[in-house]
Scaffold this motif. Structure first.
Motif, short mmCIF file in Angstrom:
data_model
loop_
_atom_site.label_atom_id
_atom_site.label_comp_id
_atom_site.label_asym_id
_atom_site.label_seq_id
_atom_site.Cartn_x
_atom_site.Cartn_y
_atom_site.Cartn_z
N LYS A 332 46.26 37.28 23.54
CA LYS A 332 45.35 37.26 24.84
C LYS A 332 46.07 35.98 25.72
O LYS A 332 46.45 34.98 25.15
CB LYS A 332 44.16 36.99 24.73
CG LYS A 332 43.43 36.96 25.98
CD LYS A 332 41.92 36.64 25.59
CE LYS A 332 41.05 36.64 26.91
NZ LYS A 332 39.51 36.13 26.87
N THR A 336 46.02 39.33 30.56
CA THR A 336 45.27 40.16 29.65
C THR A 336 44.08 41.08 30.54
O THR A 336 43.31 40.28 30.73
CB THR A 336 45.03 39.67 28.31
OG1 THR A 336 46.06 39.10 27.78
CG2 THR A 336 44.24 40.98 27.29
N THR A 354 37.70 39.97 25.73
CA THR A 354 37.91 40.30 27.26
C THR A 354 36.67 39.88 28.30
O THR A 354 36.68 40.13 29.24
CB THR A 354 38.80 41.39 27.62
OG1 THR A 354 38.01 42.44 27.36
CG2 THR A 354 40.18 41.37 27.14
#
Length: 536
Positions: A332, A336, A354
């Motif tokens: 990440k 991302t 996320t």
């Protein structure tokens, strides 16, 4: 008349002699009116010229021109003195042969003239005679050796001997050196005030040193140490180990260095940086901080304080998501958009890295995958990532691992793999073609496909790229197809990401086509990395 004449002649003669006497040059050196007169002063520059264990040689300058001689005095302290020598005029040097080793003496000098005027030099010389050869003095095991004896590197070939200093100890130091610990020889004799000794390594082999105290009657035990030339690690190898790089090198001989340093270069920043520092006994290191699609180079050096050896050989490791070198999953970063590893399970959900998105398992299970765990889907079970993702309208990369568990070459059905709904992409397998579709803001799908056959029970790394009106498919890091002319902008909003199925009928909400197999490391980003861009 003749008498007057004789008188006049006598007076004239007298005047002549008087005038002659007045015009004659003065030659009395004691007469201040003499142009050669010099005030009578003491000898200058009185100093020690040379000293041995048995003698002291002193020298001086004589500024006078009428001295009758010199007297040298000697004493064992600064107060009492006796006449040691009476020397003739013009003398500027004298050697005292009545000395003892390692004994302190004081010297004075005076000069006198014929009038017995005597002037004593204002300078007093203080000197300690040196020792005799220390090895002539027997070693006394009852006298402790110097403490704190260490050998420090100051460059690749230079070093410095240091020890604990005692200002009250007036004994001198004996330094011995050799290239084997049983063959040391006298190397240097240092005065009692010395607290260190620099030296240069003269051979590419071990150097052995010892230090001892000594005086005219005894010698202490020795402190010993040794050092080798600064060696550099050799035989560096870098081996891929699943998701890490295993570095190993030849173990170093003790005393050749204090520490090991590993440097790493990467194609990301194109610069050497220090990765880790280890103790001198280390001979391997495992680097877990690898990035995908990156070239790494490693080198090893040895160091002591600020002194570094030469570098070892350099080894290179190419890291991809598959193929040569170590294979590592995506990481990440600020670009991302979505990343799910399927490595954490809590009931039927997998927390997402996320932010607000999370993956609902929908009855699908987790099994061992390409990296950690993977999602297993079949005709009735797939996962759904819920939460809104906002995509860029021109550049998107979809990256994932796939392992079919059925022969997808059979039949005419579609096998849905990933579908962003109502987002910008859909990926499925159909009649031996891997098909990737982009959806623009007008709701139209444009397809790019590869006829690469995905066989059952094999892992495939698939990367689907849209960048600047051009779409590309990579399978196992190899470019399969590139097609230009896609209409932009893309659909930028997704409310649901289906993982393991895709929808082909917008009216029938239950009309899904499923994939039977494993899906791992689903990674969506807005940036094309340098490896893939170099292949486009």
């Amino acid at each position: 008349m003749s008498g007057d004449t004789n008188l006049i002649k006598s007076l004239s003669l007298l005047v002549f002699f008087v005038l002659l006497s007045c015009s004659h040059k003065r030659d009395n050196l004691y007469d201040p009116g003499n142009s050669s007169f010099v005030p009578f002063t003491s000898p200058s520059d009185f100093t020690v010229k040379h000293a041995t264990p048995d003698s002291v040689t002193v020298t001086w300058n004589d500024p006078n021109n009428r001295e009758a001689g010199f007297t040298v005095y000697k004493g064992t302290d600064s107060l009492a003195k006796t006449i040691a020598a009476s020397l003739p005029p013009g003398s500027t040097r004298w050697t005292d042969t009545g000395c003892q080793p390692f004994t302190e003496y004081y010297y004075w000098i005076s000069t006198s003239d014929s009038l017995n005027d005597t002037v004593l030099s204002s300078k007093t010389i203080k000197i300690r005679t040196p020792y005799r050869i220390p090895l002539d003095i027997p070693e006394n095991n009852q006298i402790p050796a110097p403490s704190g004896f260490k050998i420090m590197r100051t460059s690749k070939t230079a070093l410095k001997l240091v020890w604990t200093a005692d200002t009250a100890d007036k004994r001198n130091k004996l330094i011995m050196r050799g290239f084997h610990k049983d063959s040391l020889a006298i190397y240097r004799i240092l005065s009692h005030g010395e607290t260190s000794f620099p030296d240069t390594m003269q051979r590419i082999e071990n150097h052995y040193y010892s230090i001892a105290f000594f005086d005219s009657s005894s010698r202490s035990k020795r402190s010993e140490n040794w050092i080798s030339p600064q060696a550099h690690p050799a035989g560096l190898e870098v081996l891929p180990m699943d998701t890490a790089a295993y570095c190993k090198w030849s173990n170093l001989i003790p005393n050749t260095t204090d520490s090991i340093q590993i440097d790493r270069w990467s194609s990301i920043d194109s610069a050497w940086t220090t990765k880790i520092k280890l103790d001198s006994s280390s001979w391997h290191f495992t680097d877990h901080a690898l990035a995908p699609y990156t070239e790494f180079r490693y080198r090893v050096s040895a160091f002591t304080n600020s002194v570094y050896s030469n570098f070892s050989n350099t080894c290179t490791l190419w890291v991809g998501a598959s193929g040569t070198g170590a294979a590592v999953p995506a990481r990440k970063d600020s670009n991302t958009l979505f990343l799910c590893r399927f490595d954490n399970q809590a009931n039927d959900t997998t927390p997402e890295l996320t932010g607000k998105c999370r993956v609902v398992m929908g009855g699908a299970q987790l099994q061992a995958g390409q990296h950690g765990q993977a999602l297993q889907t079949n005709a009735s079970k797939a996962a759904i990532a819920t939460g809104r993702i906002l995509y860029p309208d021109s550049t998107i990369v979809v990256d994932f691992w796939l392992k079919p568990q059925t022969d997808m070459s059979l039949g005419t059905d579609r096998y849905g793999i990933l579908h962003a709904q109502p987002g910008p992409f859909r990926i499925f397998y159909y009649q031996n073609f891997l098909i990737c579709e982009w959806k623009n803001n007008s709701g139209n799908f444009r397809s790019v496909f590869s006829n690469y056959k995905l066989k059952s029970n094999g892992w495939y790394h698939i990367v689907f790229i849209m960048e600047n009106h051009k779409s590309s498919i990579f399978i196992n890091d190899t470019l399969q197809v590139t097609q230009s002319g896609f209409d932009l902008p893309l659909t930028t909003q997704q409310d649901t990401l289906y993982i393991g199925k895709a929808k082909f009928n917008e009216v029938d909400i239950y009309n899904f086509k499923h994939f039977n197999g494993l899906i791992d490391e689903v990674y969506i980003t807005r940036k094309v990395n340098s490896f893939f861009r170099s292949k486009l």
